[in-house]
Each structure stands twice: as structure tokens, then as C-alpha cells.
Design a protein around this motif. Structure first.
Motif, PDB file in Angstrom:
ATOM      1  N   SER A  22       0.817  -1.247   0.078  1.00  0.00           N
ATOM      2  CA  SER A  22      -0.065   0.048   0.017  1.00  0.00           C
ATOM      3  C   SER A  22       0.850   1.060  -0.034  1.00  0.00           C
ATOM      4  O   SER A  22       1.969   1.361   0.684  1.00  0.00           O
ATOM      5  CB  SER A  22      -0.886  -0.244   1.396  1.00  0.00           C
ATOM      6  N   GLU A  70     -11.904  13.496   6.916  1.00  0.00           N
ATOM      7  CA  GLU A  70     -12.272  13.059   8.436  1.00  0.00           C
ATOM      8  C   GLU A  70     -11.079  12.329   9.001  1.00  0.00           C
ATOM      9  O   GLU A  70     -11.043  12.204  10.235  1.00  0.00           O
ATOM     10  CB  GLU A  70     -13.434  12.214   8.590  1.00  0.00           C
ATOM     11  N   GLY A  72      -7.825  10.243  10.332  1.00  0.00           N
ATOM     12  CA  GLY A  72      -6.696  10.732  11.371  1.00  0.00           C
ATOM     13  C   GLY A  72      -5.452  10.528  10.552  1.00  0.00           C
ATOM     14  O   GLY A  72      -5.093   9.808   9.555  1.00  0.00           O
ATOM     15  N   VAL A 129      -9.553   1.380   8.303  1.00  0.00           N
ATOM     16  CA  VAL A 129     -10.010   2.179   9.478  1.00  0.00           C
ATOM     17  C   VAL A 129      -8.530   2.382  10.443  1.00  0.00           C
ATOM     18  O   VAL A 129      -7.866   1.405  10.440  1.00  0.00           O
ATOM     19  CB  VAL A 129     -10.852   1.294  10.268  1.00  0.00           C
ATOM     20  N   GLY A 130      -8.372   3.369  10.917  1.00  0.00           N
ATOM     21  CA  GLY A 130      -7.329   3.752  11.668  1.00  0.00           C
ATOM     22  C   GLY A 130      -7.797   4.056  13.119  1.00  0.00           C
ATOM     23  O   GLY A 130      -7.418   3.470  14.283  1.00  0.00           O
ATOM     24  N   LEU A 134      -7.183   2.774  17.371  1.00  0.00           N
ATOM     25  CA  LEU A 134      -6.003   3.392  18.249  1.00  0.00           C
ATOM     26  C   LEU A 134      -5.984   3.349  19.680  1.00  0.00           C
ATOM     27  O   LEU A 134      -4.662   3.129  20.318  1.00  0.00           O
ATOM     28  CB  LEU A 134      -5.822   5.098  17.707  1.00  0.00           C
ATOM     29  N   TRP A 214      -2.368  12.064  17.020  1.00  0.00           N
ATOM     30  CA  TRP A 214      -3.095  11.763  15.906  1.00  0.00           C
ATOM     31  C   TRP A 214      -4.442  10.965  16.116  1.00  0.00           C
ATOM     32  O   TRP A 214      -4.313   9.940  16.781  1.00  0.00           O
ATOM     33  CB  TRP A 214      -2.352  10.832  14.637  1.00  0.00           C
ATOM     34  N   GLY A 216      -8.742  10.679  13.977  1.00  0.00           N
ATOM     35  CA  GLY A 216      -9.660  11.147  13.091  1.00  0.00           C
ATOM     36  C   GLY A 216     -10.825  11.717  13.818  1.00  0.00           C
ATOM     37  O   GLY A 216     -11.030  11.768  14.973  1.00  0.00           O
TER      38      GLY A 216
HETATM   39  C1  LIG Z   1      -1.600   7.447  14.015  1.00  0.00           C
HETATM   40  C2  LIG Z   1      -2.114   6.901  12.547  1.00  0.00           C
HETATM   41  C3  LIG Z   1      -0.969   6.584  11.362  1.00  0.00           C
HETATM   42  C4  LIG Z   1      -1.149   6.192  10.511  1.00  0.00           C
HETATM   43  N1  LIG Z   1      -0.233   5.891   9.204  1.00  0.00           N
HETATM   44  C5  LIG Z   1      -0.310   5.489   8.373  1.00  0.00           C
HETATM   45  C6  LIG Z   1       0.508   4.862   7.279  1.00  0.00           C
HETATM   46  O1  LIG Z   1       1.669   4.729   7.787  1.00  0.00           O
HETATM   47  N2  LIG Z   1       0.347   4.404   6.233  1.00  0.00           N
HETATM   48  C7  LIG Z   1      -0.944   4.671   5.534  1.00  0.00           C
HETATM   49  O2  LIG Z   1      -1.100   3.998   4.399  1.00  0.00           O
HETATM   50  N3  LIG Z   1      -1.860   4.994   6.332  1.00  0.00           N
HETATM   51  C8  LIG Z   1      -1.711   5.341   7.866  1.00  0.00           C
HETATM   52  N4  LIG Z   1      -2.803   5.978   8.510  1.00  0.00           N
HETATM   53  C9  LIG Z   1      -4.284   6.061   7.778  1.00  0.00           C
HETATM   54  C10 LIG Z   1      -4.816   4.931   8.015  1.00  0.00           C
HETATM   55  O3  LIG Z   1      -4.292   3.813   7.103  1.00  0.00           O
HETATM   56  C11 LIG Z   1      -6.441   5.266   7.698  1.00  0.00           C
HETATM   57  O4  LIG Z   1      -6.445   5.463   6.287  1.00  0.00           O
HETATM   58  C12 LIG Z   1      -6.935   6.101   8.507  1.00  0.00           C
HETATM   59  O5  LIG Z   1      -6.803   6.014   9.603  1.00  0.00           O
HETATM   60  C13 LIG Z   1      -8.662   6.096   8.238  1.00  0.00           C
HETATM   61  O6  LIG Z   1      -9.143   7.059   8.866  1.00  0.00           O
HETATM   62  P1  LIG Z   1      -9.716   6.832  10.492  1.00  0.00           P
HETATM   63  O7  LIG Z   1      -8.573   7.402  11.249  1.00  0.00           O
HETATM   64  O8  LIG Z   1     -10.799   8.123  10.645  1.00  0.00           O
HETATM   65  O9  LIG Z   1     -10.226   5.622  10.781  1.00  0.00           O
HETATM   66  C14 LIG Z   1      -2.402   6.369   9.815  1.00  0.00           C
HETATM   67  C15 LIG Z   1      -3.427   6.762  10.555  1.00  0.00           C
HETATM   68  C16 LIG Z   1      -3.296   7.146  11.844  1.00  0.00           C
HETATM   69  C17 LIG Z   1      -4.493   7.670  12.833  1.00  0.00           C
END
Ligand SMILES: Cc1cc2nc3c(=O)[nH]c(=O)nc-3n(C[C@H](O)[C@H](O)[C@H](O)COP(=O)(O)O)c2cc1C
Length: 242
Positions: A22, A70, A72, A129-130, A134, A214, A216
Motif C-alpha cells: 500500500s 475526516e 486521522g 480504519v485507523g 488506536l 493523531w 480522526g
Molecule cells: C496514527 C496514524 C498513523 C497512520 N499511518 C499510516 C501509514 O503509515 N500508512 C498509511 O497508508 N496510512 C496510515 N494511516 C491512515 C490509516 O491507514 C487510515 O487511512 C485512516 O486512519 C482512516 O481514517 P480514520 O482514522 O478516521 O479511521 C495512519 C492513521 C493514523 C491515525
């Protein structure tokens, strides 16, 4: 060097041979996509606008992540400034679905079964989903960050360049307010290095006001004790296969 070169990172990927590679912050080269496919690795690219999704699909990725404002963490915009590429999931996902022929993965603000069901209703084939994970026990965040996710309302998150020099969504804590008020933010990766001077110590001392928190806009929904509970809730929103 501050960060390993892309070639070095790719060597590690080829060695690890994951099912999926990815990429964010741009379009992978033809050579990278071809090598991944030669090795049976699917390639996923992340877009914040329809134009970015079209560019990624044109490069031969196997799926596109449509990342709404939206979400994070860092904005992965690459065609225009991140500040000029802010589209919400509700508008972005169906437009990306209409624009590309590959499956679309919705990301941003999805933290419970309702969000998952909505993403599928918009035409997404999957969700990413991130934030919902968390604050779980399995997450690597420290307790100050975990606590902040549970106590920060959606309107208390902010998109800011203050912590890393790149636009990212997190809590509007004391350090974000202070750096923004200073009016001086170095470009990435310098700002990231600079704030790293105190972030590590702040994390060790549990000082959430001096860390990158961090998260969202779905943070208030992200109250799952364990990853299994987050998964169970999210899976309940996946429509039955037709
Ligand atoms: C602390 C944190 C670190 C993240 N690191 C990456 C990353 O290294 N690579 C990536 O493709 N997405 C990363 N993301 C994005 C997530 O894969 C995802 O797209 C995102 O969190 C979705 O939105 P949500 O936080 O509202 O669920 C990260 C998100 C957060 C919150």
C-alpha cells in the motif's frame, strides 16, 4: 539520511513478500507496480481527490483508497497542496467509484458498523480504519494518547502542519496551538525532526499536551477495549454478499 531511501524500503518489501503493498503520497512507478505484480503482490494506492484516484488507476494499482478529510494522521495528497484537496468521505467515495474501474476502499471517520454500512452503500468494496483501533489494548500508542482519543470530540481534532510539516489530523493540544501561534513551521521532514526533539521525552513522561495525538473525527466512537471488539463492531456493518 533521515529516512531510508525508497529503493531500500522496496527491498524490504520484496523480502517480506506481503499480500498487499500500500503506497501513499504519490503514484508508484511502472517498475514498482510491475515488480509487485511479478511477485504476486497486489498494489493499493491512496487518493484524496478524484484526480488522484484516476492517476493511481492509470498506473495499474489493484485498488484505490479514497481518504476523506475526516481521517486521522497525515493527508496523503500528491497532486495539489493537501489544504486544497479536502473532500469528505460522503462526497469522495461515490465520485471515485464512478471514476475508476478498480475496487475502492473508503477511509476516514469510519469507526463503527454505521460508518461501514454507509461506505458500502456509497459503492466502496472495503473500508480502511485507523482511529477505531488506536485506543485498543493492542495499539502501540501510549496511555496519554489512548486517553486523549477517548476524551477528544470531533470538533477538537484539527488538520495541522505544526507537528511534522505535513498536513495531518490530530488533537488540537497545547503544542499544536503554540506552534501554530508562532507562525513558523518548517517543511517536512525538518519540522518532524524538530518536534521529535521533545516528542519522545513527552511520550515517556506521559505528557499528552506535548505529543502528536493523531486521531480522526471518529475518535469519540473509538472506544473499543480490544482490537477484537473493534473488528466485531465494524464487521457487523458489512452487508451480506449478494
Ligand atoms: C496514527 C496514524 C498513523 C497512520 N499511518 C499510516 C501509514 O503509515 N500508512 C498509511 O497508508 N496510512 C496510515 N494511516 C491512515 C490509516 O491507514 C487510515 O487511512 C485512516 O486512519 C482512516 O481514517 P480514520 O482514522 O478516521 O479511521 C495512519 C492513521 C493514523 C491515525
Amino acid at each position: 539520511a533521515y529516512l531510508p531511501a525508497l529503493e531500500e524500503q522496496l527491498d524490504a518489501i520484496w523480502e517480506a513478500a506481503p499480500a498487499v503493498l500500500s503506497v501513499v503520497f504519490g503514484v508508484p512507478s511502472d517498475a514498482v507496480v510491475a515488480e509487485a505484480h511479478r511477485r504476486g503482490i497486489r498494489v493499493v494506492g491512496a487518493a484524496t481527490t478524484v484526480a488522484e484516484a484516476v492517476a493511481l488507476a492509470g498506473a495499474g494499482v489493484d485498488a484505490v483508497v479514497a481518504t476523506g478529510l475526516e481521517a486521522g494522521g497525515h493527508r496523503v495528497s500528491f497532486l495539489r497542496r493537501a489544504e486544497d484537496s479536502l473532500v469528505g468521505v460522503l462526497a469522495l467515495v461515490p465520485q471515485v467509484v464512478d471514476a475508476v474501474d478498480v475496487p475502492v476502499i473508503a477511509a476516514g471517520g469510519i469507526s463503527d458498523r454505521r460508518g461501514v454500512a454507509a461506505a458500502f452503500a456509497l459503492g466502496a468494496s472495503a473500508v480502511q480504519v485507523g482511529t477505531a483501533f488506536l485506543a485498543t489494548a493492542e495499539s502501540a500508542v501510549n496511555d496519554a494518547h489512548r486517553q486523549a482519543i477517548r476524551s477528544t470530540s470531533a470538533d477538537e481534532t484539527v488538520l495541522t502542519r505544526a507537528m511534522s510539516g505535513r498536513l495531518a489530523r490530530g488533537a488540537r493540544n497545547r503544542v499544536v496551538r503554540a506552534i501554530e501561534a508562532s507562525g513558523t513551521i518548517a517543511p517536512f521532514p525538518m519540522q518532524n525532526w524538530l518536534t521529535g526533539r521533545f516528542r519522545t521525552a513527552a511520550g515517556e513522561q506521559g505528557l499528552g499536551e506535548l505529543q502528536s495525538l493523531w486521531m480522526g473525527q471518529g475518535a469519540p466512537l473509538a472506544d473499543y477495549p480490544t482490537a477484537a471488539e473493534a473488528f466485531a463492531e465494524l464487521l457487523a456493518g458489512v452487508p451480506p454478499r449478494t
